[in-house]
Design a protein around this motif. Structure first.
Motif, PDB file in Angstrom:
ATOM      1  N   THR A 141     -66.858 -76.270  32.842  1.00  0.00           N
ATOM      2  CA  THR A 141     -67.153 -75.503  34.046  1.00  0.00           C
ATOM      3  C   THR A 141     -68.574 -75.598  34.566  1.00  0.00           C
ATOM      4  OG1 THR A 141     -67.523 -73.568  32.672  1.00  0.00           O
ATOM      5  CG2 THR A 141     -65.344 -73.805  33.659  1.00  0.00           C
ATOM      6  N   ARG A 142     -69.560 -75.635  33.741  1.00  0.00           N
ATOM      7  CA  ARG A 142     -70.917 -75.520  34.260  1.00  0.00           C
ATOM      8  C   ARG A 142     -71.740 -76.788  34.171  1.00  0.00           C
ATOM      9  NH1 ARG A 142     -70.904 -70.722  31.116  1.00  0.00           N
ATOM     10  NH2 ARG A 142     -70.076 -69.066  32.386  1.00  0.00           N
TER      11      ARG A 142
ATOM     12  N   GLY B 220     -61.299 -77.644  40.173  1.00  0.00           N
ATOM     13  CA  GLY B 220     -62.100 -76.780  41.030  1.00  0.00           C
ATOM     14  C   GLY B 220     -62.991 -75.818  40.264  1.00  0.00           C
ATOM     15  N   ALA B 221     -62.797 -75.702  38.958  1.00  0.00           N
ATOM     16  CA  ALA B 221     -63.630 -74.810  38.137  1.00  0.00           C
ATOM     17  C   ALA B 221     -64.922 -75.478  37.668  1.00  0.00           C
ATOM     18  CB  ALA B 221     -62.838 -74.324  36.918  1.00  0.00           C
TER      19      ALA B 221
ATOM     20  N   THR C 275     -67.861 -76.187  38.609  1.00  0.00           N
ATOM     21  CA  THR C 275     -68.718 -75.855  39.743  1.00  0.00           C
ATOM     22  C   THR C 275     -70.075 -76.559  39.741  1.00  0.00           C
ATOM     23  OG1 THR C 275     -69.467 -73.890  38.569  1.00  0.00           O
ATOM     24  CG2 THR C 275     -67.625 -73.624  40.125  1.00  0.00           C
TER      25      THR C 275
ATOM     26  N   GLU D 164     -58.436 -75.972  45.581  1.00  0.00           N
ATOM     27  CA  GLU D 164     -59.488 -75.477  44.681  1.00  0.00           C
ATOM     28  C   GLU D 164     -60.717 -76.380  44.664  1.00  0.00           C
ATOM     29  OE1 GLU D 164     -55.653 -73.652  43.435  1.00  0.00           O
ATOM     30  OE2 GLU D 164     -56.278 -75.669  44.005  1.00  0.00           O
TER      31      GLU D 164
ATOM     32  N   ALA E 134     -64.116 -75.176  45.904  1.00  0.00           N
ATOM     33  CA  ALA E 134     -65.049 -74.369  45.108  1.00  0.00           C
ATOM     34  C   ALA E 134     -66.184 -75.207  44.525  1.00  0.00           C
ATOM     35  CB  ALA E 134     -64.294 -73.659  43.977  1.00  0.00           C
ATOM     36  N   LEU E 135     -66.133 -76.524  44.690  1.00  0.00           N
ATOM     37  CA  LEU E 135     -67.152 -77.410  44.125  1.00  0.00           C
ATOM     38  C   LEU E 135     -68.351 -77.495  45.071  1.00  0.00           C
ATOM     39  CD1 LEU E 135     -64.789 -80.253  42.827  1.00  0.00           C
ATOM     40  CD2 LEU E 135     -65.697 -78.288  41.572  1.00  0.00           C
ATOM     41  N   THR E 136     -69.011 -76.377  45.259  1.00  0.00           N
ATOM     42  CA  THR E 136     -70.056 -76.272  46.276  1.00  0.00           C
ATOM     43  C   THR E 136     -71.326 -77.048  45.952  1.00  0.00           C
ATOM     44  OG1 THR E 136     -70.764 -74.180  45.306  1.00  0.00           O
ATOM     45  CG2 THR E 136     -69.210 -74.067  47.156  1.00  0.00           C
ATOM     46  N   SER E 137     -71.460 -77.588  44.745  1.00  0.00           N
ATOM     47  CA  SER E 137     -72.600 -78.444  44.406  1.00  0.00           C
ATOM     48  C   SER E 137     -72.316 -79.906  44.708  1.00  0.00           C
ATOM     49  CB  SER E 137     -72.963 -78.301  42.922  1.00  0.00           C
ATOM     50  OG  SER E 137     -73.368 -76.982  42.636  1.00  0.00           O
TER      51      SER E 137
END
Length: 172
Positions: free
Chosen positions: A78-79, A100-101, A103, A122, A125-128
């Motif tokens: 996720t991170r 999509g998790a 991120t 989803e 959600a990948l706003t980066s």
């Protein structure tokens, strides 16, 4: 920390899950920050336990002969995972919504495979995300409107998907 960096083309052909790099990462998942096995003529499928590599920041498995689907367990990265390069393989099926998790993802290259179905909403959600490529697959439907949330996106390739139609979402 163990940093697993193998140079592109440095491993003999064989099954992906039998490579020493993969075995080392799986045996010490918290220490594996990079898995680079691009252009090694590797075969087999992507194992679901790739999702246990929670310290992974870079995954390059491009230019092989990997088959099967992308495991939904990759959504557990996720991170930290920033770069996902799975292009130019023989991967199939629909992309899991769990992607999509991830991120922290800045680049997602999934082109030149055999993906089908629609792109999951989803992914918005990948706003980066600054770069993504899905071209040369068999993706269908329209681009999800949620991709409009990807305000950092500067590169997006979706051409050569015969069943993909519609407009590029506002905001992209």
């Amino acid at each position: 920390a163990v940093v697993m960096l193998l140079f592109v083309g440095s491993t003999s052909a064989g099954r992906f899950n039998e490579t020493s790099a993969y075995q080392t990462c799986i045996s010490t998942p918290a220490s594996c920050t990079s898995l680079n096995l691009g252009s090694n003529s590797l075969t087999g499928t992507l194992p679901s336990d790739l999702g246990t590599l929670t310290s992974l920041t870079y995954m390059a498995l491009f230019g092989n002969q990997l088959t099967g689907t992308v495991p939904s367990e990759l959504g557990a990265l996720t991170r930290l995972l920033a770069h996902m390069n799975l292009h130019t393989n023989q991967l199939t099926g629909t992309l899991p919504s769990e992607l999509g998790a991830i991120t922290g993802l800045t680049d997602m290259w999934l082109f030149r495979n055999q993906f089908t179905g629609t792109l999951p909403s989803e992914l918005g959600a990948l706003t980066s995300l600054s770069g993504m490529g899905f071209h040369d697959n068999q993706v269908t439907g329209t681009l999800p409107s949620e991709l409009g949330f990807l305000t950092r996106l500067t590169r997006m390739w979706v051409c050569n998907n015969p069943g993909l139609c519609g407009d590029i979402p506002a905001g992209v």
